[in-house]
Design an enzyme around this catalytic site. Structure first.
Site, short mmCIF file in Angstrom:
data_model
loop_
_atom_site.label_atom_id
_atom_site.label_comp_id
_atom_site.label_asym_id
_atom_site.label_seq_id
_atom_site.Cartn_x
_atom_site.Cartn_y
_atom_site.Cartn_z
N SER A 192 25.30 -16.07 -51.22
CA SER A 192 24.79 -15.16 -50.51
C SER A 192 25.31 -13.77 -50.38
O SER A 192 24.52 -12.83 -50.40
CB SER A 192 25.32 -15.42 -49.30
OG SER A 192 24.61 -16.88 -48.87
N HIS A 239 28.22 -11.70 -46.37
CA HIS A 239 26.99 -11.11 -46.35
C HIS A 239 27.26 -9.55 -46.39
O HIS A 239 26.33 -8.85 -47.00
CB HIS A 239 26.25 -11.71 -45.08
CG HIS A 239 25.80 -13.10 -45.35
ND1 HIS A 239 24.90 -13.75 -44.68
CD2 HIS A 239 26.14 -14.01 -46.31
CE1 HIS A 239 24.71 -14.86 -45.05
NE2 HIS A 239 25.61 -15.30 -46.00
#
Length: 289
Positions: A192, A239
């Site tokens: 991610s 993220h």
């Protein structure tokens, strides 16, 4: 009056520039110089002379927006990254939690055998190996789909080396922010961080090309909402770290001046890596006595 012997072709007739005694009505399609049948080399349109054919092999190769070399396969790096992720995923399925314990991102923890593990204990490799680890089908499926969709435009516009640097440094930045802000004994894994780096990169690229930014901003907003939804146990630090690094790196890649472009791009990536190192040093000093 005595006649003079004619030494060459009649005036006004074209002659081969390589063989002056040979008349011809054919010209090279590149340099437009007359060439005889011996010098004619088939081209896509018409004929070319030997000199132009030799020179074409030394012509500069076309460049991407960021200065990379244009390649016929514009998804090679993506295919390699997807292949590595799938191979590691199959290894995880075959070995169980052992690979996760050994390779996932974790700051500092003690095992049941009273052994210390984690980045603070010197296992720096976890910051990048974690980006290729997945345990659930939905997790690897979403990340690989995003990598394929977002990465296609970026690899084509940046070039292979620059795209690979964007993904890997973004993944490192995601791990670094996870290390800095999250609880040290919590495992984190998945691509991610690198994928969100691509989100940041595609947003900068769309802005650079003055295209409609609403679709990418809407997609990014949806993913950020999912990131912060309670109960999903998503490492939001990874993220955000990847997103910020991806935006900064891509801005440096596509806005670098033509003169000294490669040096500027390298310095931008180096500055992001330096910021990653600083975060790691600060966090390590907090965790270790």
């Amino acid at each position: 009056m005595a006649q003079q012997e004619q030494q060459g072709p009649p005036p006004g007739l074209a002659v081969c520039y390589r063989h002056p005694g040979r008349e011809t009505g054919i010209r090279c399609t590149r340099c437009e110089r007359p060439i005889c049948p011996e010098c004619m080399i088939d081209a896509a349109v018409g004929y070319q002379c030997p000199q132009c054919v030799r020179g074409a092999g030394r012509a500069p190769r076309p460049r991407t927006l960021a200065g990379g070399t244009v390649r016929s396969d514009q998804r090679l790096v993506i295919k390699i990254l997807v292949g590595i992720n799938l191979a590691v995923f199959l290894a995880v399925l075959a070995t169980g939690d052992r690979l996760v314990t050994e390779l996932a991102m974790i700051g500092f923890a003690r095992t049941e055998a009273f052994e210390t593990i984690g980045v603070a204990d010197g296992e720096w490799y976890r910051m990048i190996t974690a980006a290729f680890l997945h345990e659930q089908f939905w997790h690897i499926g979403f990340n690989m789909l995003a990598l394929w969709v977002l990465g296609g435009s970026l690899e084509a516009m940046l070039g292979r080396i620059r795209f690979a640097a964007l993904f890997l440094v973004s993944a490192l930045a995601g791990s670094a922010l996870q290390y800095l802000l999250a609880e040290p004994n919590v495992y984190a894994l998945g691509a991610s961080g690198g994928v969100y780096g691509l989100f940041g990169g595609i947003a900068v690229l769309v802005r650079r090309m003055r295209a409609d930014m609403r679709p990418i901003l809407a997609l990014l907003a949806v993913n950020l909402v999912i990131t912060f939804m309670p109960g999903l146990n998503i490492a939001w630090q990874a993220h955000l770290g990847g997103l910020a690094a991806g935006a900064v790196i891509t801005a440096g890649l596509v806005h670098a001046p033509r003169r000294g472009r490669t040096l500027v791009q390298f310095l931008v990536c180096a500055l992001v890596v330096a910021a990653i190192v600083v975060m790691c040093v600060v966090r390590t000093s907090q965790l270790l006595p």
